[in-house]
Structure formats: structure tokens, C-alpha cells
Design an enzyme around this catalytic site. Structure first.
Site, PDB file in Angstrom:
ATOM      1  CE1 TYR A 124      -3.203  -3.011   0.823  1.00 12.62           C
ATOM      2  CE2 TYR A 124      -4.565  -1.042   0.822  1.00 12.62           C
ATOM      3  CZ  TYR A 124      -4.444  -2.414   0.745  1.00 12.62           C
ATOM      4  OH  TYR A 124      -5.572  -3.186   0.607  1.00 12.62           O
ATOM      5  CE  LYS A 172       2.645 -18.338  -2.015  1.00 20.64           C
ATOM      6  NZ  LYS A 172       1.850 -19.594  -2.019  1.00 20.64           N
ATOM      7  CG  ASP A 198      -1.050 -20.868  -0.501  1.00 21.48           C
ATOM      8  OD1 ASP A 198      -0.519 -20.746   0.621  1.00 21.48           O
ATOM      9  OD2 ASP A 198      -0.518 -21.524  -1.422  1.00 21.48           O
ATOM     10  CG  ASP A 219      -7.810  -5.461   1.388  1.00 22.80           C
ATOM     11  OD1 ASP A 219      -8.832  -5.053   1.964  1.00 22.80           O
ATOM     12  OD2 ASP A 219      -7.665  -5.457   0.148  1.00 22.80           O
ATOM     13  CG  ASP A 258     -13.344  -8.010   1.502  1.00 20.42           C
ATOM     14  OD1 ASP A 258     -13.248  -7.245   2.490  1.00 20.42           O
ATOM     15  OD2 ASP A 258     -13.718  -7.635   0.379  1.00 20.42           O
TER      16      ASP A 258
END
Ligand code: IPM
Ligand code: MG
Length: 364
Positions: A143, A193, A225, A249, A253
Site C-alpha cells: 500500500y 508467503k 493460501d 485486506d 473480506d
């Protein structure tokens, strides 16, 4: 009996209508418990671009700095300010608030109400006893990393974003997660990751070092993942999940669906700055501006209302009042009231304002 100052930034789309209900519930808490909440409204997002020429003005930033907490609605959703060629992005307001106020820890609690287990697309038996909190790093990573641009080269365009984290940034957010876990079920899952990214390998190294200082807390590393999969496979096994900005983020969701709707999830963004009442913070529902349903009394104000509960808890140290708001919401949901996003047969569908009124009434 305290006096508290709150900057209210309703923003765009459904932001104003859900924020109005959140403020209504807040003022009900005020009169019931004898507090004074001084609210000051200001523009943010598209509303601010049109009124003041920027997604958030310096004056509004100043107002936020001077307040004990910020109540934020939603920004964006106007086609005029979207797409790669938009001059000013409404989201810039959020990025500036987060960064300039050093609100690096974004807490997103997810505890589906029992009465809503069937409103989720996930089976009720999988959801049972789910009570987790995602600690999303909020002021670093993709970001904010530079360079971030589309470039014109002799071979055509290319584009770059930068994922950078310092040791200090990782250390403080992982510590936030461990401190939270101590007050909860004493388990931290760090998500990265590390099989691909250097930033994640550093993340994991620092997370393990911090974990060693908390022998009373169970600790695991999970690849992002795999975490995405386990969130819907065994959500109840998680307690505190800590992760970098963009992973957080995306995963939140996904996790919001455990609670039945994005319209149910509040969030708190905190740093280290203290006011005379508690931690200074920014409070916002995790949902966006939903322009398609704006102004139609269809939006679910519960996320915004639960956001107020987080504010009462973290920024004002008003635990009893925070619980009163959460209990009131649960009571209204248990009584069978639903906004459209949670539609189920046999339930009573109510509008945004009516939902706010019912919750306020359950407090008073
Ligand atoms: C969120 C939102 C924001 C983000 C958007 C509106 C820029 O999705 O708070 O989760 O990506 O941080
Ligand atoms: Mg998001």
C-alpha cells in the site's frame, strides 16, 4: 462520567446513512450512562474532493489529530473518481489517515452471532464457536512501498509495486497480536508467503523471534493460501491471526462471510498514541461505500454500530458500555430483525434507520 471528542467522517455511498445510525447509538449510550460525546462532522472521500478539492483536507486531518477518536463511514464508489486515470482517488483519505496518524494495527474481530449461523454460505456446524480476530498491518507493504507506478518503456508499458517491510514494523505488529492473544484464547497464527517472498521470510523470522518471548501463547505459521482455505474449513480453530497489509485486506473480506455479511464487521485501527481516555484510534466498518444501494434504506448499519463498541472499548476504556452495544445488537438479531443483506425466510426485514432505532432502543 466522561467527556470525549469524536471526529465523524461519514464519507460516500452508504457511509453517511450507516454512520448516522452509529452516532445515534453512541448518543443513546451517552444519555444512558451519563457521558458526553462531542461529535464534529467533516467531509472525506468523494464528498471532500467535491467540497474541498482533496480526498481529505489539512483542516480535517487537524480535526482528527485533536480528537480522542475518529468514526469513519466509507469512501469511493463514484465512477468519476475511479480507474487508472483518476486524478485524485477518494481512497487517499484512508491511506493518509492511517499513515499520518501512525495507525499501524488494524483489528478485525469476527464472531458470528448464533442467530446468524444460517445466514452464512458456510455450514453452521463449521461456523460454531468461531471467535477470531485478524490483526492486519496497516501502514506498510504494497500500500505504501515505492516505487509504485506504470512506466512507459521502449518495449511497451510495465508496472511495479513494492512490497517492503522493516524489522521494526513486523516486530510491533506481531507483538500487538501476542498481547491481544494473552487476553483471549492464547493462540497466534502468523500468515505469510515465506515459500515465495523475501518480505515474508523476514516476517517469519521476526514473528518466530517475538513468539519465543511469549511461551504462554501457542504459535503457528501458515502460508496465506493455506490460511484462505482453513478460514472456511476450520474457522473455529483460529484465535488471533496476524498478517501483512494486503494479505489482511483479502483474508478479512473472506472471513467476513463467516459472520453472514460484510455488513456485520467492524474494525479498529490503532497505534501507540494515548489520549487521556485510552488509545487514539480510527474506527470503520470493513465494508465499502456500496453505491448501488446508497440512499435506499437497504444498508446494514450493524458494522458501523459495532464499530462504536470497539471505540468505546479501545479508545475510551468503557468496557461496560461497549458490551451493552454488542449485547443490544445481538438481542435485535435474536428477535428476528434483519436488513436485506441477511434476508432469511421468517425474519422481519427492516431498513437502515429502523435497525439503528431498534439497537438504540435495546440499550435504553
Ligand atoms: C479495507 C478496504 C480498503 C483497503 C480500500 C477501500 C482501499 O478494502 O479497509 O479493507 O484496501 O485497505
Ligand atoms: Mg478491504
Amino acid at each position: 462520567m466522561g467527556t470525549y471528542s469524536i471526529a465523524v467522517l461519514p464519507g460516500d455511498g452508504i457511509g453517511p446513512e450507516v454512520t448516522e445510525q452509529a452516532v445515534h447509538v453512541l448518543q443513546t449510550v451517552a444519555s444512558h450512562y451519563g457521558h458526553t460525546f462531542n461529535t464534529q462532522h467533516a467531509f472525506v472521500g468523494v464528498a471532500a474532493i467535491e467540497a474541498e478539492g482533496d480526498a481529505i483536507s489539512d483542516a480535517t486531518m487537524e480535526l482528527c489529530q485533536q480528537s480522542d477518536a475518529i468514526l469513519f463511514g466509507a469512501v469511493g464508489g463514484s465512477p468519476r473518481y475511479e480507474g487508472p486515470n483518476a486524478k485524485i482517488q477518494p481512497e487517499r483519505a484512508l491511506f493518509r489517515l492511517r499513515k499520518d496518524l501512525s495507525l499501524y494495527a488494524n483489528l478485525r474481530p469476527i464472531r458470528p452471532f448464533n442467530a446468524l449461523l444460517n445466514a452464512s454460505t458456510i455450514k453452521a456446524e463449521v461456523l460454531q464457536r468461531t471467535d477470531l480476530i485478524v490483526v492486519r498491518e496497516l501502514t506498510g507493504g504494497l500500500y505504501y512501498g515505492k516505487p509504485s507506478e506504470i512506466r512507459d518503456t521502449p518495449q511497451g508499458y510495465d508496472a511495479i509495486d513494492t512490497l517492503i517491510y522493516t524489522e521494526a514494523e513486523i516486530d510491533r505488529i506481531v507483538r500487538t497480536a501476542f498481547e491481544l492473544a494473552r487476553e483471549r484464547r492464547k493462540k497466534v497464527t502468523s500468515v505469510d508467503k515465506a515459500n515465495v517472498l523475501s518480505s515474508s521470510r523476514l516476517w517469519r523470522r521476526v514473528a518466530e523471534r517475538v513468539a519465543a518471548e511469549y511461551p504462554d501463547i501457542a504459535f503457528e505459521n501458515l502460508l496465506v493460501d493455506s490460511c484462505a482455505m482453513h478460514l472456511i474449513r476450520r474457522p473455529a480453530s483460529f484465535d488471533v491471526i496476524v498478517t501483512e497489509n494486503m494479505f489482511g485486506d483479502i483474508l478479512t473480506d473472506e472471513a467476513s462471510m463467516l459472520a453472514g455479511s460484510m455488513g456485520m464487521l467492524p474494525s479498529a485501527s490503532l497505534g501507540t498514541r494515548r489520549t487521556s481516555h485510552g488509545l487514539f484510534g480510527l474506527y470503520e466498518p470493513i465494508h465499502g461505500s456500496a453505491p448501488d444501494i446508497a440512499g435506499q434504506q437497504k444498508a446494514n448499519p450493524i458494522a458501523a454500530i459495532l464499530t462504536v463498541a470497539l471505540m468505546l472499548r479501545y479508545s475510551f476504556n468503557l468496557k461496560r458500555e461497549a458490551e451493552a452495544v454488542e449485547t443490544a445488537v445481538e438481542r435485535v438479531v435474536n428477535a428476528g430483525y434483519r436488513t436485506e443483506d441477511l434476508q432469511e425466510t421468517g425474519k422481519t426485514i427492516v431498513g437502515t434507520q429502523e435497525m439503528g432505532r431498534l439497537v438504540a432502543e435495546a440499550i435504553a
